[in-house]
Enzyme design. Structure first.
Site, PDB file in Angstrom:
ATOM      1  N   ASP A 170       1.256  -7.839   2.390  1.00  0.00           N
ATOM      2  CA  ASP A 170       1.230  -6.188   2.118  1.00  0.00           C
ATOM      3  C   ASP A 170       2.757  -5.807   1.871  1.00  0.00           C
ATOM      4  OD1 ASP A 170       0.811  -3.574   1.683  1.00  0.00           O
ATOM      5  OD2 ASP A 170      -0.416  -3.461   3.722  1.00  0.00           O
TER       6      ASP A 170
ATOM      7  N   SER B 268       4.075   2.093   8.331  1.00  0.00           N
ATOM      8  CA  SER B 268       3.690   1.186   7.269  1.00  0.00           C
ATOM      9  C   SER B 268       4.960   1.006   6.622  1.00  0.00           C
ATOM     10  CB  SER B 268       2.680   1.904   6.445  1.00  0.00           C
ATOM     11  OG  SER B 268       1.423   1.514   6.682  1.00  0.00           O
TER      12      SER B 268
ATOM     13  N   HIS C 180       0.872  -1.077   0.018  1.00  0.00           N
ATOM     14  CA  HIS C 180       0.073  -0.053   0.115  1.00  0.00           C
ATOM     15  C   HIS C 180       0.969   1.124   0.061  1.00  0.00           C
ATOM     16  CE1 HIS C 180       0.241  -0.062   4.726  1.00  0.00           C
ATOM     17  NE2 HIS C 180      -0.038   1.146   4.380  1.00  0.00           N
TER      18      HIS C 180
HETATM   19  N1  ARG Z   1      -4.763   0.504   7.871  1.00  0.00           N
HETATM   20  C1  ARG Z   1      -3.513   0.596   7.218  1.00  0.00           C
HETATM   21  C2  ARG Z   1      -2.942   1.779   7.145  1.00  0.00           C
HETATM   22  O1  ARG Z   1      -3.602   2.611   7.994  1.00  0.00           O
HETATM   23  C3  ARG Z   1      -3.559   0.139   5.816  1.00  0.00           C
HETATM   24  C4  ARG Z   1      -4.139   0.983   4.744  1.00  0.00           C
HETATM   25  C5  ARG Z   1      -4.208   0.571   3.417  1.00  0.00           C
HETATM   26  N2  ARG Z   1      -5.277  -0.594   2.960  1.00  0.00           N
HETATM   27  C6  ARG Z   1      -6.491  -0.426   2.686  1.00  0.00           C
HETATM   28  N3  ARG Z   1      -7.465  -1.385   2.653  1.00  0.00           N
HETATM   29  N4  ARG Z   1      -6.998   0.907   2.604  1.00  0.00           N
HETATM   30  O2  ARG Z   1      -2.611   2.666   6.441  1.00  0.00           O
HETATM   31  N1  GLU Z   2      -1.318   1.409   7.731  1.00  0.00           N
HETATM   32  C1  GLU Z   2      -0.643   2.297   8.377  1.00  0.00           C
HETATM   33  C2  GLU Z   2       0.152   3.439   7.656  1.00  0.00           C
HETATM   34  O1  GLU Z   2       0.107   3.348   6.489  1.00  0.00           O
HETATM   35  C3  GLU Z   2       0.041   1.974   9.518  1.00  0.00           C
HETATM   36  C4  GLU Z   2      -0.851   1.086  10.686  1.00  0.00           C
HETATM   37  C5  GLU Z   2      -1.067   2.107  11.428  1.00  0.00           C
HETATM   38  O2  GLU Z   2      -1.493   3.285  11.533  1.00  0.00           O
HETATM   39  O3  GLU Z   2      -0.495   1.486  12.713  1.00  0.00           O
HETATM   40  O4  GLU Z   2       1.243   3.754   7.897  1.00  0.00           O
END
Ligand code: ARG
Ligand code: GLU
Length: 727
Positions: free
Chosen positions: A224, A649, A88
């Site tokens: 991921d 991330s 991502h």
């Molecule tokens: N929750 C993770 C973050 O905060 C992954 C986000 C990307 N994935 C998604 N399904 N939007 O960035």
């Molecule tokens: N998915 C998050 C990011 O893009 C990391 C997850 C979190 O927020 O801990 O940085």
């Protein structure tokens, strides 16, 4: 049984747990570990020293960590500049190289050799060379009598002097940031590489498996990851993109462990933690979870419901809205988890207890700081909530968003002079053209209808202002009717109409724009917002900043036994914890890791979130996991109690020796509150097991040459798998 016993043993020290940050809480500055953390880390199982993590005199772990494009973290995993980050995080780059004929998002991408690695304009990777405390210089001459403006201007001048006196190479940069609400300042000498090439990415059915349904959720089964390579000039220094550049030879790269994880293993996550607010007073926490989060969630709930309905019915809309939907849903889902987590763990009561303790130990002046700060947050609350309603309305209703851009452009023309109109209009239209390619009038109209209803019923009319309210009354205070008028008559209903409208002379446009129902509503709401919400809200901010800074200092002065870590601010941090499951609710217990069997349990043929590629299914059927499997299973993800946040991330998960064991990419639902209220019992970060990454590269993609570039180790068996020379 074990847990009950542990809980029992913990009871007598609970009081101190509240006072002292929990062992796994905290995002620590790497150059301060020796004094603050080393002993504890070793006690928890770390086998290396703080000087192996951060060292200015020799290669250390920090030399293998980069800020990836300023929004994620990456790590170096070979002597030839191979960089690992999340799928991502690489998504934008992968998307840019994709077309209908070569859809790398759907099918994955693997460079077979260096020549096939793809450059990415604008992408960069930043290393931290060294960190220095410049608090003294920054605050020279600063007094408590100064107002915020005077203070900021003096600090700005001081830091300018620091910048020009710092010893650094010409290819290095200097970044200085405030910590602890401006009580301390640290300087970072950095090196930024700008030639970053895409090397490999799995298909989205692996890299984004589970998509929004599984996002923020454990148990998780997402691979991921994506792979890039840093290129440098022939002198190994940062250089603009050139075909003549060569792979970076790093000061340090991470060995990769094949030994996997077990319950209670020590882990560290090293990366660029984005933003947290751990030292807010109780009124601010209340405002967040009882005022702002619910407001934002309600607006997005309504918007997402509409968009989802359209996406499920219409293939074209699904493609147009997929990325926007994911972005909107990501924060929405996080805020829900945050509200629930704070409630479930009694976060506000805990804060109040903490404040009671602070009060007992504080001086009258310090108590006064806390009380005044709580009063200010209380005063700001109605403005903060109305502000979020306005932000969410103009963000999620794209027509209002477009109208806002148009109005801003016209204002700019008025300021710069009419002769700039053509140029400013061209810029505006270019941006609009790309936004309209992913825009659908029917979707937006229904989003508007739903959100206007919420906006006008939730925001007090005195905060909305007369002009906006006038429009609302003309359309019988009905979102559907307001939207119907806007979306049939406005020039903003289609790009062509918009372009024709703005092709008229500036004066004509300036006149006519007031009559367009979209701009008319937007301008009405915007003026009302600025006068009744934005300005009073902004007026409180300098005092809040000043008191928040004083309260931070007071907490550090008063609670002597407690170690303080600074809130995340997109600087390099280290967090540490243990591989542990958790109990999300009564009678439910979560294990530490998932396997490919779980991917197959979730498999839904043809589904856009849960499809599984044929090749992966057949590897699973044959249990063909190579050296990466464990006891006949293929590990996929695991969790631990590292205190991570957005920006982490792509951060490496490291074992007790500093070997790479996983790749951080998310947090668990119950623990998303850790940005404001960390709780060791339920806050967990989610990582891809590095063996799954290797398995996908080698067995699934047939890109074994990349694995051969890495240094594979067996720390638990104390052996090193000799690295083979890359092809
Ligand atoms: N929750 C993770 C973050 O905060 C992954 C986000 C990307 N994935 C998604 N399904 N939007 O960035
Ligand atoms: N998915 C998050 C990011 O893009 C990391 C997850 C979190 O927020 O801990 O940085």
């Amino acid at each position: 049984m074990r847990r009950h016993l542990a809980g029992y043993l913990l009871l007598p020290v609970l009081f101190f747990v509240h006072l002292a940050a929990n062992a796994t809480e905290g995002m620590w500055l790497p150059h301060l570990l020796t004094n603050l953390n080393e002993k504890e880390m070793k006690g928890m199982g770390m086998k290396i020293g703080a000087s192996d993590i951060y060292n200015v005199n020799k290669g250390s772990l920090k030399d293998a960590i980069v800020s990836f494009g300023g929004f994620c973290t990456g790590e170096i995993i070979s002597s030839q500049g191979l960089l690992l980050t999340n799928h991502h995080c690489g998504y934008g780059s992968i998307q840019k190289h994709s077309s209908v004929q070569r859809n790398y998002l759907d099918n994955g991408f693997w460079a077979r050799n260096r020549a096939e690695e793809l450059p990415n304009e604008g992408l960069f990777a930043t290393f931290i060379v060294r960190i220095e405390d410049v608090t003294k210089q920054a605050l020279q001459g600063v007094t408590t009598q100064m107002n915020e403006e005077q203070r900021a201007s003096l600090i700005g001048k001081n830091l300018g002097a620091v910048r020009s006196n710092i010893k650094k190479e010409t290819y290095q940069d200097v970044v200085i940031k405030p910590f602890f609400e401006g009580n301390q300042y640290f300087l970072f000498v950095t090196e930024t590489y700008k030639d970053i090439r895409l090397v490999g990415a799995p298909p989205s059915s692996i890299g984004k498996f589970g998509a929004d349904t599984d996002n923020w959720v454990w148990p998780r089964h997402t691979g991921d990851f994506s792979i890039f390579r840093i290129y440098a000039g022939k002198d190994n220094k940062p250089a603009e993109y050139s075909p003549d550049n060569v792979p970076l030879s790093p000061k340090h790269f991470l060995p990769v462990s094949l030994d996997g994880v077990a319950e209670n293993d020590f882990t560290m996550v090293f990366g660029f933690s984005g933003r947290t607010s751990e030292y807010l007073p109780s009124e601010a926490l209340k405002l967040t979870v009882e005022g702002q989060d619910p407001a934002k969630v309600a607006m997005r709930d309504a918007a997402l419901k509409v968009i989802d309905g359209f996406m499920r019915k219409d293939e074209q809309i699904k493609i147009q809205y997929a990325s926007k939907f994911a972005g909107t849903a990501n924060a929405w889902k996080k805020w829900i988890g945050e509200m629930q987590g704070v409630r479930a763990t009694g976060g506000i009561q805990r804060k109040l207890k903490y404040e009671e303790r602070f009060r007992q130990l504080a001086s009258p002046a310090q108590r006064n700081v806390l009380d005044s700060l709580n009063i200010l947050y209380k005063q700001s609350a109605p403005f903060a909530v109305a502000r979020d309603h306005y932000i969410e309305l103009t963000r999620n209703v794209e027509m209002l968003n477009f109208a806002n851009d148009a109005v801003t452009m016209l204002q700019e023309t008025r300021v710069k002079g009419e002769s700039h109109y053509d140029e400013l209009r061209e810029q505006f239209l270019a941006k609009m053209k790309s936004l309209y390619s992913n825009y659908n009038n029917d979707v937006d109209r229904e989003v508007a209808a739903a959100l206007l209803d919420i906006y006008f019923s939730e925001v007090p009319s005195r905060m909305i202002g007369g002009e906006g309210y006038q429009v609302w009354m003309e359309t019988n205070k009905d979102g559907k009717a307001t939207a119907a008028r806007m979306y049939s008559q406005s020039a903003f209903t289609a790009y062509e109409k918009l372009a024709a409208f703005f092709a008229q002379p500036f004066n004509t446009v300036s006149e006519a724009v007031w009559k367009d129902p979209a701009t008319r509503l937007l301008i009405g709401l915007r003026n009302g917002f600025i006068d009744n919400v934005g300005e009073p809200y902004d007026a409180l901010q300098p005092d809040i900043a000043r008191l928040q800074r004083a309260y931070m200092q007071a907490q550090m002065d008063v609670l002597k036994g407690r170690r303080f870590y600074p809130d995340a601010n997109s600087t390099l941090r280290i967090t540490y914890g243990k591989v542990n499951g958790y109990v999300p609710r009564d009678a439910v217990e979560y294990g530490i890791s998932t396997t490919l069997d779980g991917v197959m349990e979730k498999y839904k043929p043809g589904d856009y979130e849960f499809d599984v590629p044929e090749k992966l299914r057949s590897l699973w059927e044959q249990k063909d996991y190579g050296p990466y499997g464990e006891k006949g299973k293929m590990p996929v993800c695991f969790i631990a109690s590292n205190h991570t946040t957005g920006g982490n991330s792509g951060s490496p998960a490291l074992d007790a020796y500093g070997n790479l064991i996983g790749l951080n990419f998310d947090r668990t639902w119950e623990g998303t509150m850790s940005d404001i209220n960390y709780d060791a019992s339920i806050c967990r970060n989610i990582m891809v097991d590095i063996r799954y990454v290797l398995f996908i590269i080698d067995k699934f993609a047939g890109a074994k040459h990349l694995v051969d570039e890495m240094k594979l180790v067996h720390p638990k068996k104390k052996t090193v798998v000799p690295a083979r020379k890359a092809a």
